[in-house]
Design an enzyme around this catalytic site. Structure first.
Site, PDB file in Angstrom:
ATOM      1  N   CYS A  93       0.925  -1.130  -0.079  1.00  0.00           N
ATOM      2  CA  CYS A  93      -0.106   0.018   0.025  1.00  0.00           C
ATOM      3  C   CYS A  93       0.908   1.215  -0.007  1.00  0.00           C
ATOM      4  CB  CYS A  93      -0.896   0.082   1.270  1.00  0.00           C
ATOM      5  SG  CYS A  93      -1.960   1.333   1.552  1.00  0.00           S
ATOM      6  N   CYS A 104      -0.762   3.666  -6.460  1.00  0.00           N
ATOM      7  CA  CYS A 104      -1.650   2.852  -5.492  1.00  0.00           C
ATOM      8  C   CYS A 104      -1.769   1.263  -5.856  1.00  0.00           C
ATOM      9  CB  CYS A 104      -3.052   3.582  -5.440  1.00  0.00           C
ATOM     10  SG  CYS A 104      -4.235   2.759  -4.655  1.00  0.00           S
TER      11      CYS A 104
HETATM   12  N1  DGL Z   1      -4.045   0.384  -2.003  1.00  0.00           N
HETATM   13  C1  DGL Z   1      -3.488   1.449  -1.439  1.00  0.00           C
HETATM   14  C2  DGL Z   1      -2.383   2.173  -1.935  1.00  0.00           C
HETATM   15  O1  DGL Z   1      -1.416   1.579  -2.471  1.00  0.00           O
HETATM   16  C3  DGL Z   1      -4.664   2.859  -1.089  1.00  0.00           C
HETATM   17  C4  DGL Z   1      -6.205   2.543  -1.340  1.00  0.00           C
HETATM   18  C5  DGL Z   1      -6.920   3.369   0.094  1.00  0.00           C
HETATM   19  O2  DGL Z   1      -7.190   2.822   1.040  1.00  0.00           O
HETATM   20  O3  DGL Z   1      -7.161   4.540  -0.108  1.00  0.00           O
HETATM   21  O4  DGL Z   1      -2.156   3.459  -1.817  1.00  0.00           O
END
Ligand code: DGL
Length: 272
Positions: A74, A188
């Protein structure tokens, strides 16, 4: 060698894009996927509260999973909380940060788009990456408010609204002095889940940078460095998903996790 146990963490289902690459790189590893679905989405959280949340949740997950390596799959969490996590917990962490360095090496037009959550866009970490590696480029950083949610919904079986998707990605497509954006960083981990739809609505072709294969290679190096000793356990555990809440559409998510190979699930109740 003992089977390495790898904990892969995200706010939601985006980290599955990383898990898929880790599984391909290390087919014998035991994967435990953890989603802080109680805290999803992370993109809109205030920084101080989010660091505290991530450190707290990670403590419970490490206690439960006893991993050899943790992957913070993330960007929103990694660009903020990696230092705090490394300070607090002894297990090695592999993070996920915007692939700005490879984008700067790859661009011909020197116009790079970075699609991320509003949180990642505002991070000092992200701005330092740009100043260090892409100072010679025009970098269009865009905080997409709904894109992670759209990707999450797609995995749960709800087809993305293409007009909404077009609006979410449009700002990174820019023209200047006869040149145009030629590389878009998917900063993301949710976004590769909707890459086909993005290509459909994008105003022109670009290279999309998904860092998941590079992260998987890094995880493999870290696992090799651990030199895990001991007998190979004959039967490996089926991959498990840990969720911080049973609320809402848990059954739709469980079906999606199952389809990605995480057939067992457990709720580690960690309300926000
Ligand atoms: N998957 C997460 C990232 O790589 C973010 C998604 C979220 O919780 O807004 O930033």
């Amino acid at each position: 060698m003992t089977v390495p146990r790898i904990l892969i963490f995200d706010s939601g289902m985006g980290g599955l894009t990383v898990a898929t690459c880790v599984r391909a790189q290390l087919p014998n590893a035991e994967l435990i996927y953890a989603a802080d679905n109680a805290g999803f989405p992370y993109g809109a959280w205030k920084e101080e509260a989010l660091v505290a949340r991530i450190v707290h949740v990670m403590g419970a997950l490490i206690e439960r999973a006893k991993p050899d390596v943790v992957v913070i799959a993330c960007n929103t969490a990694s660009t903020l909380a990696l230092a705090a996590l490394r300070e607090k917990y002894a297990v090695p962490f592999v993070g996920t940060v915007p692939a700005i360095k490879p984008a700067a090496a790859q661009t011909k037009s020197n116009i790079i788009g970075v699609l991320a959550t509003p949180g990642t866009v505002s991070r000092e970490y992200t701005h330092t990456l740009i100043h260090t590696y892409a100072f010679h480029c025009k970098v269009i950083l865009h905080g997409a408010k709904r894109l992670a949610e759209i990707a999450e919904q797609k995995l749960k079986g709800h087809a993305p609204d293409l007009n909404e998707l077009r609006d979410e990605i449009a700002p990174v497509f820019r023209k200047r002095d006869g040149k145009q954006t030629d590389v878009v960083v998917l900063a993301c981990t949710h976004y590769p889940l909707v890459i086909d739809e993005m290509k459909l609505v994008a105003p022109w072709e670009v290279n999309y940078l998904d860092p998941a294969p590079a992260i998987a290679r890094r995880v493999s190096d870290v696992v090799a460095d651990l030199k895990l000793a001991g007998p190979q356990s004959g039967v490996s555990e089926p991959d498990t998903v840990l969720l911080t809440s049973a609320r809402g559409s848990a059954s739709e998510s469980l079906a999606a996790y199952g389809a990605m190979g995480f057939r067992r699930h457990e709720f580690v109740d960690l309300p926000v």
